[in-house]
Design an enzyme around this catalytic site. Structure first.
Site, PDB file in Angstrom:
ATOM      1  CE1 TYR A 447      -3.905   1.602  -0.621  1.00 24.71           C
ATOM      2  CE2 TYR A 447      -3.509   2.869   1.074  1.00 24.71           C
ATOM      3  CZ  TYR A 447      -4.379   2.795   0.306  1.00 24.71           C
ATOM      4  OH  TYR A 447      -5.296   3.324   0.140  1.00 24.71           O
ATOM      5  NE  ARG A 500      -8.778  12.869  -3.103  1.00 21.12           N
ATOM      6  CZ  ARG A 500      -8.074  12.267  -2.179  1.00 21.12           C
ATOM      7  NH1 ARG A 500      -6.811  12.683  -2.198  1.00 21.12           N
ATOM      8  NH2 ARG A 500      -8.497  11.212  -1.620  1.00 21.12           N
ATOM      9  CE  LYS A 518      -7.466   2.746   1.301  1.00 20.52           C
ATOM     10  NZ  LYS A 518      -7.351   3.533   2.459  1.00 20.52           N
ATOM     11  CD  GLU A 590     -10.119   4.245  -0.197  1.00 19.13           C
ATOM     12  OE1 GLU A 590     -10.410   3.813   1.086  1.00 19.13           O
ATOM     13  OE2 GLU A 590      -9.040   4.958  -0.509  1.00 19.13           O
ATOM     14  CG  ASP A 591      -7.673   7.648  -3.642  1.00 20.29           C
ATOM     15  OD1 ASP A 591      -6.782   6.969  -3.698  1.00 20.29           O
ATOM     16  OD2 ASP A 591      -7.848   8.101  -2.363  1.00 20.29           O
ATOM     17  CG  ASP A 613     -10.123   4.673   4.428  1.00 18.14           C
ATOM     18  OD1 ASP A 613      -8.874   4.266   3.986  1.00 18.14           O
ATOM     19  OD2 ASP A 613     -10.201   4.481   5.524  1.00 18.14           O
ATOM     20  CG  ASP A 614      -9.995   8.910   0.333  1.00 23.99           C
ATOM     21  OD1 ASP A 614     -10.716   8.709  -0.533  1.00 23.99           O
ATOM     22  OD2 ASP A 614      -8.994   8.701   0.550  1.00 23.99           O
ATOM     23  CG  ASN A 755      -0.209   8.613   2.321  1.00 21.72           C
ATOM     24  OD1 ASN A 755       0.863   8.693   2.740  1.00 21.72           O
ATOM     25  ND2 ASN A 755      -1.064   8.531   2.990  1.00 21.72           N
TER      26      ASN A 755
END
Length: 899
Positions: A447, A500, A518, A590-591, A613-614, A755
């Site tokens: 990850y 993103r 993930k 996610e993202d 999660d973000d 990150n």
């Protein structure tokens, strides 16, 4: 033939739990209640508050059961049942304006508006609430019931607890301990007049599992009303004298398997009795007896020291029963664990099934069952592996040693990533065993930060597909695409649209590395079975010109779809997921870019089990670090002032969760606590004068203050104790910024969360050096230990992997159907509680990752417990030891022995 109220169909085996299941469970309670109040169903008069599908369904089943017992026509018995809707008592003068399903209940009576007046006029012995009107059974209502009846039966069936027509305490107190009470939502014991009352719960889970099993094992082809009556009578028969002595009209849930078996047996027996309702009914008993016996072996038994492991020999005999050798026959077939997976423990043998039993070359190419050189001599003989492997047999532990040496020989992180993905595609259990045994070393490989580079170069390192790719080309066919996935029992989906990716921007279809990574952590760290995980990338194009011109780019080569086209595709996806995998599948976003992330979360959080999660995972892990940091800096959350660099989904999500946790601890309104949290975006400090130009999710953070452009100026004016970076701007925490924080605070808390490593707002070395060793520091990407002033500082990592695997496991094992903010707070508090004094002595605010399975189990337990407390959990009954249950629920990557 079905009644005119209860639905029937002549073409399919259908069942409506809201109408038929609710009706059956309530009828069962009423039948049982007769033991406490005496008399027969004909001696009682029923009044319903609520005339929807549940109310009319229950009413009709009561009439059918009474008719069955008395041979009185249903039409006549309906006159003993009265319903109240939003316009008052349902009477004949209203018939023309009523919906069709209410008309059978329109009796001759003067109009009555209020429920209490209806009680005084109708004089019911039973009051049933299906209205969804919280606290509609007022003190006046219950006292009226108690004035008419020595033992009034009161059923407050609406869910959730907030919608219940009354609480157990209200029912017992206002009836002076005389009510026979049950509810749709669970209530605890109530003490009144020196006696403890244990309220029953009219939960549909009593009925539908056993009812469905009865239909399946008998091969029933249509649902007849008599089957519902059989189910209700079977449930009522399971109430013991001990239960009656406690005032209960339902048996305890701890016996649910036994209860379900009795219900299934009664339903199946009734189906056989009715003849035409079973798929076997056209084959007469005499013909079955005359037919030659047949024996079909489904799977072979295995035995070690005389013990049977999991599988069983199934014999289908001529009399229509299926028998397991050495077991009690099960009528009509039944649903068996023919593969033995569920019964077998880790030291027992299981069959490696795919479409057929995997063997030979196929078995070695199946990552789910391949063990490489760990196949035993017996397994090689049984599964035709002779000559396909070298003669040496080595253990899984030896394979792990070999593989970690192999990984370590690579100097480039991306090469290590490719090697790990290759192993996952060849030998799934070895991959997870290796990752779990060396989690601190390999987590940055599978990850962040390495996964960021992997996504950037996904086209060039792409070897075999992982997960599902849903593009605009599949619009209108997404359900069909989902059904192409070989695994059917999916519990977790991680989905991205690639717009993103970390702090790297739009990587389009190549964002698949994020869901894959993930879900690898869900299995390794949270113990969710790999076969229950599904990574998905939704490809709507990309605005990344470099990728559009890249020959090896694997996605659609056009600009991103937006607006209605995008929204329709996502909506079709969400509907298809729920249709294919059910209510309880967890969908983790996610993202997604900010403009879509907030919209999707808000749109679907009330209809699906969704988690971003973000926004939410990052918020929970940062909140956990802050709670832990209080042990090092002292004070409470209210004593601190927070300044964020970055006001996107991560920044605003963290800020909101901090305010919620502080509000929970202090009872101060969230709106007031937000004033202690400030955010800086690309245009400077977010202040009230900018409010009209701000995106909606930034507006709650626009406080009264003069405009400030620079971060260092904002620090000097706001004087924060905590500085949090979620900007994706590498090295934005300059020496001047950190020195400003150190000049204001003895122990400044500095969290550089962006990150991958290249986007981190500062390094650990910079934070400790520029603060002269006084900073309490954590980052999103990993940094090694730093020596300063003769002391070694070990930086913490605010990695979402602390939270989401355990959080997801908690949702799954409790059967939670919606994500509530309190679940996130529970997860954060559980993580903070795992930081030991030894960790604090090192300046750490997060526990070491080597204990991640233990950490995940504690988080899962707290999340599940909170879900049960909130009434969001559907897996009943609640386990007594949640931590132990979580640990036992976790997937083990140890090899299995094959028969």
């Amino acid at each position: 033939m079905g009644s005119e109220v209860l639905p029937t169909t002549s073409t399919h085996l259908v069942f409506n739990d809201d109408i038929q299941g609710t009706a059956a469970v309530v009828l069962a309670g009423l039948v049982a209640a007769l033991k406490l109040v005496g008399g027969n169903l004909t001696d009682h008069r029923f009044l319903f508050l609520g005339a929807g599908e549940a109310g009319t369904g229950i009413a009709e089943l009561i009439a059918l059961e009474t008719s069955k017992r008395t041979n009185v026509p249903v039409e006549e018995l309906r006159k003993n049942i009265w319903l109240v809707d939003s316009k008052g008592l349902i009477v004949r003068s209203r018939k023309d304006s009523l919906q069709h399903f209410k008309r059978p209940w329109a009796h001759e009576h003067e109009p009555v508006q209020k429920l209490v007046d209806a009680i005084n006029k109708i004089k019911p012995t039973v009051l049933i609430g299906t209205s969804g009107q919280g606290r509609a059974f007022t003190k006046e209502v219950i006292e009226a019931m108690a004035s008419i009846n020595a033992k009034p039966i009161i059923l407050a069936l609406s869910n959730p607890t907030s919608q219940s027509e009354c609480t157990a305490e209200e029912a017992y107190t206002w009836s002076k301990g005389r009510a026979i009470f049950a509810s749709g939502s669970p209530f605890g014991p109530v003490e009144y007049g020196g006696k403890v009352f244990v309220p029953g719960q009219a939960n549909n889970a009593y009925i539908f599992p056993g009812f469905g099993l009865g239909l399946i094992m008998s091969g029933t082809i249509r649902v007849h009303d008599d089957l519902l009556l059989a189910a209700a009578e079977a449930l009522a028969s399971q109430v013991t004298q001990e239960d009656y002595n406690k005032g209960l009209i339902y048996p305890p849930f701890r016996n649910i398997r036994k209860i379900s078996a009795h219900i299934a047996a009664k339903v199946a027996a009734k189906a056989y009795e009715l003849g035409g309702w079973s798929s076997c009914s056209n084959f007469s008993a005499s013909r079955r007896r005359r037919s030659a016996p047949s024996r079909v072996t489904c799977c072979a038994p295995t035995s070690t020291s005389g013990k049977t492991h999991g599988g069983s020999v199934m014999a289908k005999e001529a009399n229509g029963t299926s028998t397991a050798v050495g077991e009690t026959p099960i009528t009509g077939g039944g649903v068996r664990d023919v593969y033995g997976e569920d019964k077998a423990t880790e030291d027992q043998f299981v069959t490696p099934w795919s479409v057929s039993v995997s063997s030979g070359y196929t078995l070695l190419r199946d990552p789910h069952f391949n063990k490489g050189l760990a196949f035993t001599e017996e397994e090689r003989e049984t599964h035709f592996l002779r000559g396909l492997l070298p003669p040496s047999v080595i253990s899984q532990e030896t394979q792990v040693k070999k593989m970690i040496q192999h990984i370590r020989q690579y100097q480039v992180p991306l090469q290590k990533y490719v090697a790990m993905m290759d192993l996952q595609g060849r030998n799934e259990r070895l991959f997870y065993k290796l990752l779990l045994d060396h989690v601190e070393e390999l987590l940055p490989v599978v990850y962040t930060p390495t996964v960021g580079e992997a996504c950037q170069k996904y086209g060039s390192i792409f070897m075999h597909p992982q997960g599902l790719y849903i593009s605009l080309r599949e619009k209108g066919r997404i359900l069909e695409v989902l059904r192409n996935w070989p695994e059917k029992n999916i519990q977790v989906i991680v989905v991205t649209d690639g717009e993103r990716i970390l702090g790297l921007g739009d990587l389009g279809c190549q964002g698949m590395g994020i869901p894959v990574g993930k879900l690898s952590l869900y299995s390794a760290l949270g113990g969710v079975r790999p076969s229950a995980c599904l990574p998905i990338t939704i490809d709507v194009g990309t605005n990344n010109e470099k990728l559009l011109n890249e020959e090896l780019y694997i996605g659609l080569k056009h600009k991103r779809a937006t607006g209605q086209e995008y929204a329709e595709l996502l909506h079709e996806f969400m509907i298809a997921v729920k249709q294919n995998y059910g209510e309880k599948v967890l969908i983790q976003f996610e993202d997604f870019a900010n403009h879509n992330a907030f919209v999707l979360l808000e749109k679907y959080r009330s209809t699906h089990l969704v988690f971003n999660d973000d926004i939410q995972g990052t918020a929970a892990v940062v909140l956990a670090g802050l709670v832990a940091a209080l042990k090092l800096v002292g004070g409470n959350l209210t004593d601190h002032r927070f300044l964020f660099l970055g006001a996107g989904e991560a920044g605003t999500g963290i800020a909101e969760l901090i305010a919620l946790e502080t509000s929970k601890r202090t009872n101060v309104p969230v709106e007031e606590l937000r004033k202690n949290i400030w955010l800086v975006d690309s245009k400077g400090l977010i202040v009230r004068s900018r409010k009209d130009s701000l995106q909606h999710f930034k507006r709650p953070w626009a406080h009264e203050h003069e405009p400030v452009q620079k971060l260092v100026d904002a620090i000097n004016k706001i004087k924060p104790t905590v500085l949090i970076g979620t900007s994706g701007q590498g090295r934005a925490f300059t020496k001047e910024v950190i020195e400003a924080m150190a000049s204001i605070n003895a122990k400044p808390i500095i969290l550089a969360l962006s990150n991958p490593t290249s986007q981190s707002e500062c390094t650990a070395e910079e934070a400790y050096t520029w603060s002269k060793g006084r900073a309490i520091f954590a980052s999103g990407s990993p940094f090694g230990p730093v020596e300063y002033g003769g002391k070694v500082f070990v930086p913490g990592q605010a990695n979402n992997a602390y939270i989401f695997p355990g959080f997801g496991l908690g949702l799954i094992m409790s059967g939670t159907i919606r994500v509530h903010d309190d679940l996130l707070l529970a997860a954060a508090e559980a993580l903070a509680s795992q930081v030991t004094q030894e960790d604090y002595n090192k300046g750490l605010i997060y526990p070491p990752f080597r204990n991640i399975r233990k950490i995940s189990a504690h988080i899962a337990a707290k999340v599940a417990a909170k879900a049960y407390e909130l009434g969001l959990a559907s897996n009943l009954p609640q386990p007594k030891d949640m931590v132990k249950f979580a640990e036992n629920s976790m997937y083990s990557p140890a090899y299995r022995n094959y028969r």
